[in-house]
Design a protein around this motif. Structure first.
Motif, mmCIF file in Angstrom:
data_model
loop_
_atom_site.group_PDB
_atom_site.id
_atom_site.type_symbol
_atom_site.label_atom_id
_atom_site.label_comp_id
_atom_site.label_asym_id
_atom_site.label_seq_id
_atom_site.Cartn_x
_atom_site.Cartn_y
_atom_site.Cartn_z
ATOM 1 N N GLU A 73 29.165 64.799 60.409
ATOM 2 C CA GLU A 73 29.430 65.719 59.302
ATOM 3 C C GLU A 73 30.545 65.221 58.412
ATOM 4 O O GLU A 73 31.649 64.956 58.883
ATOM 5 C CB GLU A 73 29.800 67.098 59.852
ATOM 6 C CG GLU A 73 28.582 67.839 60.325
ATOM 7 C CD GLU A 73 28.915 69.188 60.913
ATOM 8 O OE1 GLU A 73 30.080 69.603 60.799
ATOM 9 O OE2 GLU A 73 28.005 69.805 61.477
ATOM 10 N N GLY A 74 30.249 65.145 57.108
ATOM 11 C CA GLY A 74 31.243 64.666 56.154
ATOM 12 C C GLY A 74 32.500 65.520 56.148
ATOM 13 O O GLY A 74 33.614 65.010 56.022
ATOM 14 N N ALA A 75 32.317 66.842 56.315
ATOM 15 C CA ALA A 75 33.471 67.742 56.294
ATOM 16 C C ALA A 75 34.417 67.418 57.439
ATOM 17 O O ALA A 75 35.637 67.451 57.285
ATOM 18 C CB ALA A 75 33.003 69.193 56.385
ATOM 19 N N LYS A 78 36.463 64.258 56.613
ATOM 20 C CA LYS A 78 37.541 64.526 55.661
ATOM 21 C C LYS A 78 38.701 65.253 56.356
ATOM 22 O O LYS A 78 39.862 64.915 56.144
ATOM 23 C CB LYS A 78 37.012 65.353 54.495
ATOM 24 C CG LYS A 78 38.083 65.649 53.455
ATOM 25 C CD LYS A 78 37.501 66.120 52.144
ATOM 26 C CE LYS A 78 38.614 66.616 51.239
ATOM 27 N NZ LYS A 78 38.195 66.808 49.867
ATOM 28 N N ALA B 253 30.887 71.025 50.573
ATOM 29 C CA ALA B 253 31.817 70.779 51.680
ATOM 30 C C ALA B 253 31.451 69.525 52.448
ATOM 31 O O ALA B 253 32.325 68.792 52.900
ATOM 32 C CB ALA B 253 31.847 71.979 52.616
ATOM 33 N N ASN B 254 30.142 69.257 52.596
ATOM 34 C CA ASN B 254 29.704 68.229 53.533
ATOM 35 C C ASN B 254 29.192 66.965 52.858
ATOM 36 O O ASN B 254 29.291 65.887 53.424
ATOM 37 C CB ASN B 254 28.585 68.808 54.407
ATOM 38 C CG ASN B 254 28.845 68.599 55.872
ATOM 39 O OD1 ASN B 254 29.747 67.861 56.246
ATOM 40 N ND2 ASN B 254 28.068 69.242 56.696
ATOM 41 N N TRP B 259 36.165 69.966 48.171
ATOM 42 C CA TRP B 259 36.545 71.155 48.935
ATOM 43 C C TRP B 259 37.154 72.233 48.059
ATOM 44 O O TRP B 259 37.146 73.402 48.412
ATOM 45 C CB TRP B 259 37.490 70.772 50.083
ATOM 46 C CG TRP B 259 36.752 70.136 51.211
ATOM 47 C CD1 TRP B 259 35.446 69.752 51.206
ATOM 48 C CD2 TRP B 259 37.258 69.829 52.507
ATOM 49 N NE1 TRP B 259 35.109 69.230 52.422
ATOM 50 C CE2 TRP B 259 36.200 69.247 53.237
ATOM 51 C CE3 TRP B 259 38.500 69.980 53.121
ATOM 52 C CZ2 TRP B 259 36.353 68.822 54.559
ATOM 53 C CZ3 TRP B 259 38.656 69.557 54.435
ATOM 54 C CH2 TRP B 259 37.593 68.983 55.142
#
Lengths: 347, 295
Positions: A73-75, A78, B253-254, B259
């Motif tokens: 997951e990119g989130a 980050k 978000a992903n 964000w």
């Protein structure tokens, strides 16, 4: 001492043993530190299975390092980099996403010293990520539903009187919309976004959108759609197993999986070794034998027989039929285009 | 005077201040701390980020207001959630009513029928609905086989499929609060109404239905809030017009990793949800007050 029964200990012996026991973890730790456990974040599914079967097991043999996998997951990436608590050593993902993450400073620069860059496809070796395979977003059809000849280009897909399956994302789909509208494949980029939407407008009532790869394959297999666009790896095995589905690589948009090392990865050095191994001709060929995603290392093609090569988007024969997705274009335009695409969808 | 009142307080009252009820309040401390750390704090951070990423200001909100898909999607999300809630209420009310009259093993079987679907994930149930609704799916084959249709209807993607799928998933969350409430309703009140000359319909409308309002409030609030955050079912069964806010937030978000925009979209959804809940409570005559009465 002589009347000591087996199992009973003097105080001194007991203390000595306790001391020895306390050494055990340390003794144990010495070899364990040489072999570390890498965390690999992937999209899961067949791709991850194939990594495990090929490059991960080869890596284990070569370096005795284990690899565990987690969701990519990119989130999470980050958040980990922002907080300086990075758990992943390598991340796999679609190249058009990893290039965006790379620009946000979430990756380490790739160390190419042990990688034979000369044999890689042009565009495969990037500063913050490397392409690892070539898949195709290509023309597919349900053989039971198809009326008339199979579509040989996107214009014929658009003209088909029936249901057309497309991926509900601007990436790749806008490319084929322009090709359907008559844009020459050499002049595709920079994409004429407005023209692409006009092209999609013409077939809006015929489109059946699919959201995820598994769902995309399903709509083709079940005959929910007649023709459309699908990733070759999703329909390759069903076709071999006798499902009513077929595809070709004409005007295909070639897309890539890419690997990158998250900034501050705990096993950066080992991760670079893993990448070098994954890009070696032997591992690239082993991967392509399992999954019809072609090698980015041209030297791997020599290790493959013609039957396998015919299934691969990056074989010499197939690669000239299509065009590689322009990563730079999407890195510059994905936010704005996604916004327009979403507006178009609900409009 | 106040001082006098205090000194005049008998010892019994001081004792009462250490009653069981007071102890219960202390027991709330642990869950409250948990919520503060793992729920309130992250939400505050999300709200802060919507004003601070990439720079301090309201630029993220300006983007939402400036056009693009955002407002339209938020509106579509609220619309879909409201329709699903209304459909759930219509279907769940009679079911809960019948269940509230059942006893023994019949009640247990009925409750199992309501609860067992919750054991299967929404993703799998959405895929299952795809099988039902697709062109060569069970529904189309049956309708064509029965001679009702000549050619397959295109259910997928579409409003009908989305609403069926979402209502199916949300129905237990409407039935269970209604059932809990209805089982607590004193049925002798209905008899009293009938003795006083009300026919069953009037007795239901004037006595039973108002008494069931706390259950309705709880069910409607639960289903509406959960429907606002729906993700996978509209994505799989819905057409382009069912693009839900959660999908947009996830994209930001992903995938795009913006964000600031994701946070501001989430904040707008949060504020809308909160505002609608407050409005709803006002309109239904203070649901919590009724709830207290029912307990």
């Amino acid at each position: 001492m002589k009347n000591k029964t087996a199992g009973s200990l003097t105080r001194r012996e007991a203390l000595a043993m306790m001391g020895a026991v306390s050494l055990v973890p340390w003794l144990d730790a010495t070899p364990a530190q040489a072999a570390s456990q890498l965390v690999f974040a992937s999209g899961g599914g067949k791709l991850e299975e194939t990594y495990k079967k090929t490059v991960f097991s080869a890596f284990k043999e070569k370096t005795s390092n284990d690899i565990v996998t987690t969701a990519n997951e990119g989130a999470k990436l980050k958040a980990m980099v922002e907080q300086g608590q990075v758990e992943w050593d390598m991340m796999q993902g679609p190249a058009e996403q990893l290039i965006v993450f790379g620009r946000q400073g979430l990756f380490e620069p790739i160390d190419y010293t042990n990688i034979d860059k000369a044999n890689l496809l042009p565009g495969a070796a990037n500063e913050f990520f490397a392409l690892t395979d070539v898949a195709a977003y290509n023309i597919g059809w349900n053989t039971a539903n198809l009326k008339g000849p199979a579509p040989q280009n996107w214009a014929e897909v658009w003209a088909y009187d029936g249901r057309i399956g497309l991926w509900k994302k601007p990436f790749q789909t806008l490319e084929v919309a322009l090709l359907a509208d008559g844009v020459a494949i050499a002049d595709l980029y920079p994409l004429d976004i407005e023209r692409a939407f006009k092209s999609l407008d013409k077939i809006k009532s015929k489109i059946v959108w699919w959201e995820r790869g598994a769902q995309g394959a399903q709509v083709f297999l079940d005959g929910e759609v007649d023709v459309g666009a699908i990733w070759n790896g999703r329909v390759h095995q069903p076709k071999l197993d006798g499902a009513p589905v077929d595809f070709n690589f004409n005007q295909a948009v070639f897309v890539n999986d890419a690997w990158a090392v998250p900034k501050g990865a705990p096993h950066k050095k080992e991760a670079m070794e893993l990448l070098a191994l994954a890009l070696s001709p032997e591992q690239q060929a082993a991967f392509a034998r399992e999954l019809p995603y072609g090698p980015v290392n041209r030297a791997a093609l020599a290790l493959l027989d013609d039957k396998v090569k015919a299934t691969l988007p990056s074989s010499d024969e197939n690669y000239k039929k299509g065009r590689l997705l322009d990563l730079e274009f999407w890195a510059d335009n994905s936010q704005a285009t996604l916004e327009k695409f979403n507006s178009w969808l609900i409009g | 005077m106040l001082k006098g009142a205090n000194t005049g307080t008998p010892a019994t009252m001081r004792k009462a201040s250490w009653s069981v009820a007071r102890l219960y309040r202390w027991m709330l401390l642990a869950p409250a701390l948990f919520l503060a750390a793992f729920f309130v704090f992250p939400i505050i951070r999300v709200v802060l980020r919507s004003f601070s990423d990439p720079a301090w200001g309201v630029q993220n909100y300006e983007r939402i207001m400036a056009g693009g898909p955002y407002l339209q999607v938020l509106l579509a999300t609220i619309q879909t959630a409201a329709t699903v809630t209304a459909l759930c209420l219509l279907l769940a009310y009679p079911v809960a009513y019948v269940m509230s009259r059942l006893t023994g093993s019949l009640l247990q079987i009925a409750a199992a029928c309501v609860i067992i679907p919750l054991w299967t994930s929404a993703v799998i149930r959405s895929y299952a609905w795809m099988v039902v609704f697709q062109r060569k799916g069970i529904l189309n084959e049956a309708l064509i086989g029965a001679g009702v249709l000549d050619d397959a209807i295109r259910f997928l993607p579409g409003s009908f499929a989305v609403h069926v799928g979402m209502v199916h998933i949300m129905l237990p969350f409407m039935i269970l609060p209604l059932l809990a409430n209805m089982r607590a309703i004193d049925r002798s009140l209905l008899r009293a109404a009938e003795i006083m000359g009300a026919n069953p319909l009037v007795a239901f409308a004037k006595v039973y239905f108002p008494l069931s309002m706390p259950g309705v409030s709880a069910g409607v609030a639960l289903v509406f809030m959960m429907s606002l955050g729906f993700f996978i079912t509209p994505a799989l069964l819905g057409g382009p017009q069912h693009l839900m806010a959660a999908v947009l937030i996830e994209q930001q978000a992903n995938v795009i990793l913006d964000w600031g925009l994701a946070s501001s979209l989430a904040t707008v959804l949060l504020v809308v949800t909160g505002a609608m809940y407050v409005l709803y409570m006002r309109l239904t005559g203070n649901a919590t007050g009724n709830l207290k009465g029912a307990l």
